[in-house]
Write an enzyme that holds these catalytic residues in place. Structure first.
Site, PDB file in Angstrom:
ATOM      1  N   SER A  69       0.814  -1.219   0.000  1.00  0.00           N
ATOM      2  CA  SER A  69       0.000   0.000   0.000  1.00  0.00           C
ATOM      3  C   SER A  69       0.849   1.273   0.000  1.00  0.00           C
ATOM      4  O   SER A  69       1.637   1.494  -0.900  1.00  0.00           O
ATOM      5  CB  SER A  69      -0.934  -0.072   1.209  1.00  0.00           C
ATOM      6  OG  SER A  69      -1.809   1.011   1.238  1.00  0.00           O
ATOM      7  N   ARG A  82      -3.359   5.100  20.203  1.00  0.00           N
ATOM      8  CA  ARG A  82      -3.584   3.679  19.926  1.00  0.00           C
ATOM      9  C   ARG A  82      -2.300   3.074  19.355  1.00  0.00           C
ATOM     10  O   ARG A  82      -1.530   3.778  18.682  1.00  0.00           O
ATOM     11  CB  ARG A  82      -4.749   3.492  18.937  1.00  0.00           C
ATOM     12  CG  ARG A  82      -4.633   4.312  17.655  1.00  0.00           C
ATOM     13  CD  ARG A  82      -5.738   4.002  16.669  1.00  0.00           C
ATOM     14  NE  ARG A  82      -5.531   2.737  15.996  1.00  0.00           N
ATOM     15  CZ  ARG A  82      -4.742   2.576  14.939  1.00  0.00           C
ATOM     16  NH1 ARG A  82      -4.062   3.593  14.404  1.00  0.00           N
ATOM     17  NH2 ARG A  82      -4.592   1.401  14.395  1.00  0.00           N
ATOM     18  N   SER A 130      -0.223   1.287  16.690  1.00  0.00           N
ATOM     19  CA  SER A 130      -0.404   1.089  15.252  1.00  0.00           C
ATOM     20  C   SER A 130      -0.521  -0.400  14.949  1.00  0.00           C
ATOM     21  O   SER A 130       0.097  -1.227  15.622  1.00  0.00           O
ATOM     22  CB  SER A 130       0.793   1.672  14.505  1.00  0.00           C
ATOM     23  OG  SER A 130       0.879   1.087  13.227  1.00  0.00           O
ATOM     24  N   GLU A 142     -12.735   5.723   6.290  1.00  0.00           N
ATOM     25  CA  GLU A 142     -11.748   6.169   7.265  1.00  0.00           C
ATOM     26  C   GLU A 142     -11.346   7.572   6.841  1.00  0.00           C
ATOM     27  O   GLU A 142     -11.346   7.889   5.648  1.00  0.00           O
ATOM     28  CB  GLU A 142     -10.531   5.244   7.263  1.00  0.00           C
ATOM     29  CG  GLU A 142     -10.850   3.865   7.787  1.00  0.00           C
ATOM     30  CD  GLU A 142      -9.588   3.034   8.043  1.00  0.00           C
ATOM     31  OE1 GLU A 142      -9.339   2.707   9.205  1.00  0.00           O
ATOM     32  OE2 GLU A 142      -8.865   2.723   7.089  1.00  0.00           O
ATOM     33  N   ARG A 149       0.320   5.646  17.865  1.00  0.00           N
ATOM     34  CA  ARG A 149      -0.192   6.823  17.153  1.00  0.00           C
ATOM     35  C   ARG A 149      -0.943   7.737  18.113  1.00  0.00           C
ATOM     36  O   ARG A 149      -1.649   7.279  19.012  1.00  0.00           O
ATOM     37  CB  ARG A 149      -1.121   6.403  16.017  1.00  0.00           C
ATOM     38  CG  ARG A 149      -0.437   5.559  14.991  1.00  0.00           C
ATOM     39  CD  ARG A 149      -0.964   5.793  13.599  1.00  0.00           C
ATOM     40  NE  ARG A 149      -0.440   4.783  12.700  1.00  0.00           N
ATOM     41  CZ  ARG A 149       0.748   4.848  12.093  1.00  0.00           C
ATOM     42  NH1 ARG A 149       1.543   5.880  12.281  1.00  0.00           N
ATOM     43  NH2 ARG A 149       1.152   3.869  11.294  1.00  0.00           N
TER      44      ARG A 149
HETATM   45  C1  16G Z   1      -4.144  -0.388   7.200  1.00  0.00           C
HETATM   46  C2  16G Z   1      -5.621  -0.519   7.043  1.00  0.00           C
HETATM   47  C3  16G Z   1      -6.287   0.831   7.147  1.00  0.00           C
HETATM   48  C4  16G Z   1      -5.910   1.489   8.436  1.00  0.00           C
HETATM   49  C5  16G Z   1      -4.430   1.527   8.615  1.00  0.00           C
HETATM   50  C6  16G Z   1      -4.097   1.960  10.004  1.00  0.00           C
HETATM   51  C7  16G Z   1      -6.767  -2.116   5.644  1.00  0.00           C
HETATM   52  C8  16G Z   1      -6.949  -2.627   4.270  1.00  0.00           C
HETATM   53  N1  16G Z   1      -5.944  -1.103   5.756  1.00  0.00           N
HETATM   54  O1  16G Z   1      -3.588   0.352   6.160  1.00  0.00           O
HETATM   55  O2  16G Z   1      -7.656   0.619   7.105  1.00  0.00           O
HETATM   56  O3  16G Z   1      -6.388   2.800   8.486  1.00  0.00           O
HETATM   57  O4  16G Z   1      -3.900   0.229   8.439  1.00  0.00           O
HETATM   58  O5  16G Z   1      -2.744   1.865  10.202  1.00  0.00           O
HETATM   59  O6  16G Z   1      -7.344  -2.595   6.597  1.00  0.00           O
HETATM   60  P1  16G Z   1      -2.133   1.983  11.630  1.00  0.00           P
HETATM   61  O7  16G Z   1      -2.735   0.885  12.474  1.00  0.00           O
HETATM   62  O8  16G Z   1      -0.682   1.855  11.414  1.00  0.00           O
HETATM   63  O9  16G Z   1      -2.525   3.332  12.137  1.00  0.00           O
HETATM   64 MG    MG Z   2      -3.792   1.083   0.388  1.00  0.00          MG
END
Ligand code: 16G
Ligand code: MG
Length: 545
Positions: free
Chosen positions: A65, A499, A501, A371, A508
């Site tokens: 991603s 939270r 990550s 989101e 975060r």
């Molecule tokens: C991933 C998730 C996204 C979320 C992000 C949070 C999927 C497909 N993608 O990219 O939805 O906002 O993680 O990232 O579920 P974090 O936990 O590092 O903040």
């Molecule tokens: Mg993506």
């Protein structure tokens, strides 16, 4: 040769580095590409088992991603195009971490636990993004599938949402669409062209959109799609991968987090622009006003635009279907207030991660989920789709109602209901703006975002932070939530949460308040509280600038 002997032999070609432990996180495995060969092989094995278990086609997407180019990752897609179920995420972690000599045993454990019939046919669809490492890694997935006697179909380069779409098409016997790239382009572009017929006087300016492709797969696929759109949308593609680096100083995540335009695009005042992320499942819009100020239209603004449009059409069609918006704790306070108080739509807050939003949205007739970072889509229940469809053919429906029902039907066809999809979302937003005759400035003015700031803090073990209430409150470590509550009280219209990550080894921090200075200061103070109370490592957090 015995099936497991083949697995043993093939897995030796994809050996696991002893002691390496990785987790199937929020969106699969994600780390430096060098550590992923064995993971890919094993996810090929797991996808084969999942295919046997569900007697369906399963998807495996190779992507990381918005992560930097040197990373990669993998996620599994379930039969209806949704994320794999949580029980299988656990199987994935167990299989990924079994040491080389224990792999067959771990595989057997899953087979027994899930009572899998090994004689079942296996089909696995595989897609990959443009990272240099993706080619070899997707080959490792194919090796895993074939070592269990399965049939792996390699689609090559795809956006993540395209693969979700293909899997859903295949498993619905093509009711959802045709499981080819052309099928995807045709379904979406036909719906888009139908919708724009309801906005006959669009000017060239309105048809023109700047797109930041994050130097990734979305740029390639946008270019392939362009002819299908028959000039109803004219895209100027930037960061198309021809020279820049993937996700570097560009893309949806950069724009959202930095709250500024990407490099590689010269924006004229008032021009509408959007950014995809590296696998094109997220999108954000923005523009610069005549005073040079940057305006971001993120997932919350997108959810507001779309839910308002859908509500109006439902009223026009005389359909009493419930529209709800699903957000996470990152949803801007202004958006939540506007949706609840002005729009009177139900708002649900869930934990971060697409699977949580998707599941919550399935509970409503029409669930709009986004989101704040720009990942989202709209889900229509089967009942809602049927009622809309009936109205389009009912001889007793008046013209106004019928026209609204036809618009709703085309809208459904434009939306990728399997997962958030930057290309599909972009076309939907463009269609809604056209139909409603809104400029990007008017869309932006629907409500004003509260200034906010996101920061990250490095700690020894981010698992010491445990949260509740859809991540809005920390229950551990002791004293952290009290400290946050005290800090929040110092500011106006303020809110903050922390939270761990799910994708990076950090905690975060999010803060919002009435001014940018206050939001920045609050985020900084909360970061220091995390650093002190949750085992911060390295230097004490600094203020954002
Ligand atoms: C991933 C998730 C996204 C979320 C992000 C949070 C999927 C497909 N993608 O990219 O939805 O906002 O993680 O990232 O579920 P974090 O936990 O590092 O903040
Ligand atoms: Mg993506």
């Amino acid at each position: 040769m015995d099936q497991f002997e083949k697995v043993s032999q093939c897995s030796a070609l994809h050996p696991k580095p002893a002691g390496l432990v990785l987790q199937y996180g929020t969106s699969g495995f994600r780390t430096n590409a060098k550590e992923l060969d064995h993971i890919m092989f094993r996810m090929g094995l797991l996808a084969a088992l999942r295919s046997m278990k569900t007697e369906s086609t399963i998807g495996v997407m190779v992507t990381a991603s918005h992560n930097p180019e040197e990373d990669n990752g993998v996620k599994l897609i379930d039969p209806m195009g949704e994320m794999v179920t949580p029980e299988w995420e656990e199987h994935a972690t167990r299989l990924a971490n079994a040491e080389q000599e224990a792999l067959v045993m771990a595989l057997n454990d899953i087979i027994k636990m899930e009572a899998i019939n090994l004689s079942q046919d296996v089909t696995v669809f595989i897609g990959k993004d443009t990272r240099p490492s993706s080619k070899a890694l997707s080959q490792a997935v194919l090796d895993g599938v074939s070592s269990l006697g399965g049939h792996g179909y390699d689609y090559g380069l795809l956006t993540t949402p395209q693969l979700h779409f293909m899997v859903c098409c295949k498993n619905t016997q093509y009711r959802y669409g045709t499981a080819t790239e052309e099928g995807y382009y045709k379904k979406l572009s036909q719906a888009f062209i139908q919708l724009t017929k309801h906005a006959p006087n669009r000017t060239d300016d309105q048809k023109h959109l700047l797109v930041d492709g994050a130097n990734g797969i979305g740029a390639l696929k946008m270019r392939e799609m362009e002819p299908f759109l028959q000039k109803e949308l004219q895209v100027s593609l930037h960061n198309d991968g021809s020279h820049g680096k993937l996700n570097f100083l560009c893309g949806a995540d950069y724009v959202k987090v930095q709250q500024k335009p990407p490099e590689g695009i010269a924006l004229n005042a008032g021009e509408r622009c959007c950014s995809f992320d590296g696998d094109a499942d997220r999108i954000v819009y923005y523009f610069i006003d005549s005073a040079g100020q940057f305006h971001l239209l993120d997932g919350d603004k997108i959810a507001t635009l779309i839910s308002t449009y859908l509500k109006q059409l439902l009223t026009q069609a005389g359909l009493d279907l419930q529209v709800a918006v699903v957000q996470t704790a990152y949803g801007n306070g202004s958006s939540t207030r506007y949706l609840e108080e002005t729009m009177k739509v139900t708002v649900r807050c869930v934990k971060t991660g697409v699977k949580h939003l998707h599941r919550a949205a399935q509970e409503f007739d029409i669930g709009v989920y986004f989101e704040a970072n720009g990942h989202g889509t709209v889900l229509f229940s089967k009942g809602a789709e049927e009622r809309i469809q009936q109205l389009t053919v009912d001889p007793n429906t008046n013209d106004e109602k019928k026209s609204a029902a036809v618009l709703l039907e085309n809208t459904i066809n434009l939306i990728n209901q399997t997962v958030g999809d930057a290309i599909s979302d972009m076309l939907l937003i463009e269609a809604v703006l056209a139909i409603q005759g809104l400029t990007v400035q008017q869309w932006d003015a629907i409500y004003t975002d509260l200034p906010n700031r996101q920061l990250k803090v490095k700690v020894a073990d981010r698992c010491v932070i445990d949260t509740t209430d859809a991540e809005r409150r920390a229950v551990s470590p002791t004293g952290l939530q009290d400290a946050i509550d005290m800090l929040v009280k110092k500011y106006q219209k303020s809110r903050a949460f922390v939270r761990p990550s799910g994708t990076e080894d950090v905690v975060r921090v999010y803060a919002e308040a009435d001014t940018q200075e206050s939001a920045d200061a609050l985020a900084h103070e909360v970061s220091i509280a995390v650093y002190k109370l949750a085992g911060g490592v390295g230097e004490e957090p600094k203020q954002f600038h």
